[in-house]
Design an enzyme around this catalytic site. Structure first.
Site, mmCIF file in Angstrom:
data_model
loop_
_atom_site.group_PDB
_atom_site.id
_atom_site.type_symbol
_atom_site.label_atom_id
_atom_site.label_comp_id
_atom_site.label_asym_id
_atom_site.label_seq_id
_atom_site.Cartn_x
_atom_site.Cartn_y
_atom_site.Cartn_z
ATOM 1 C CB ALA A 65 -1.100 0.175 1.486
ATOM 2 N N GLY A 110 1.288 -4.730 0.465
ATOM 3 C CA GLY A 110 -0.938 -4.677 0.217
ATOM 4 C C GLY A 110 -0.519 -5.687 -1.411
ATOM 5 C CD GLU A 113 -2.598 -7.744 3.132
ATOM 6 O OE1 GLU A 113 -1.899 -6.179 2.465
ATOM 7 O OE2 GLU A 113 -3.345 -7.802 4.109
ATOM 8 C CD GLU A 133 1.406 -5.056 5.732
ATOM 9 O OE1 GLU A 133 2.796 -6.170 5.997
ATOM 10 O OE2 GLU A 133 1.252 -5.812 5.118
#
Ligand code: COA
Length: 258
Positions: A65, A110, A113, A133
């Site tokens: 992200a 992300g 993911e 993260e």
């Protein structure tokens, strides 16, 4: 049409390329919104039989992200961000047409993911995977804690999520995170040839195996019961008639998805 993606439809395969190579294809809110639209296209366009998600350039699939958007978020905004991400990634996961990830470099946070939300994953030899993260005081928020645990098991998933370490492509292969590792130049050709093989099968049966595999992991559903129902529903399709007839007649089946 898109600002942060490029899409190319060829031989009924939509290649969706996340296109911010100067930012390692990081998922900012615009990328997520455009990705949702591209996935809508996969659902709605009859010319599209399957899709590949990949990243632009030779360094990154998606490096996570977009961290620059995190600095000012409140917990409420964080919840909204995660919920939006969950909706988009679940839509990828539940798509009745195959969507596979062609991981051409870093797949972090992300990005990992996103790859895990796809039906299966191919990686280039230079690919690297991780959920870093915790380095930011954060945890995965787009389904990573769940899908990583499902894919590689709790012990390995917790090690990756607690250390923030990266796996290289051959480690990702042996840990079960990806199905194939190929040289970068062969990544898209390999992904396309696997999808062409799937296109020759009965499309409704393909969507049913996707549904049943997900039912295996859904605590609210009896996956065995789902399988019985989906198996039974195949007998109402013209494709089953065609497939069984073609076998008896010793010819290639010509499925219509009916
Ligand atoms: N969000 C926002 N920007 C990112 C980003 C991310 N997740 N990942 C990389 N970028 C940006 C960098 O800030 C840099 O931008 P700049 O040139 O304007 O400074 C550019 O992409 C290139 O990244 P850089 O770090 O210089 O490349 P590198 O080859 O040295 O390192 C990575 C590559 C992927 C190892 C490193 O960028 C990284 O660790 N990224 C963050 C990974 C992460 O924690 N993801 C989880 C987020 S929740």
């Amino acid at each position: 049409m898109y600002q942060t993606l490029s899409t190319q439809l060829e031989n009924n395969i939509l290649v969706i390329t996340i296109n911010r190579p100067d930012k390692m294809n990081a998922l900012n809110q615009l990328v997520m919104a455009e990705l949702a639209l591209a996935v809508d296209e996969v659902y709605g366009n009859h010319d599209i039989k399957s899709a590949i998600i990949t990243g632009a350039g030779e360094k990154a699939f998606v490096a996570g992200a977009d961290i620059s958007e995190f600095l000012t978020l409140t917990p409420k905004q964080g919840e909204e961000l995660a919920k939006k991400g969950h909706v988009i990634f679940q839509r990828i996961e539940n798509c009745p047409k195959p969507i596979i990830a062609a991981i051409n470099g870093f797949a972090l946070g992300g990005g990992c993911e996103l790859a895990m939300a796809c039906h299966f994953r191919l990686a280039s030899e230079n690919a690297k995977f991780g959920q870093p993260e915790v380095n930011l005081g954060l945890i995965p928020g787009y389904g990573g804690t769940q899908r990583l645990t499902q894919l590689i098991g709790k012990g390995k998933a917790l090690e990756l999520m607690m250390t923030g370490d990266m796996l290289n492509a051959s480690e990702a292969l042996s840990w079960g995170l990806v199905n194939h590792v190929v040289p970068l130049a062969e990544l898209l050709p390999k992904a396309k040839s696997l999808l062409q093989k799937i296109h020759a099968k009965a499309p409704l049966a393909i969507s049913r195996v996707i549904k049943c595999a997900h039912a295996a992991l859904d605590k609210d559903i009896d996956g065995y019961d789902t399988e019985i129902k989906e198996f039974a529903a195949c007998f109402a399709t013209k494709d089953l008639q065609e497939g069984a007839k073609a076998f008896v007649e010793k010819r290639q089946a010509n499925f219509k998805g009916e």
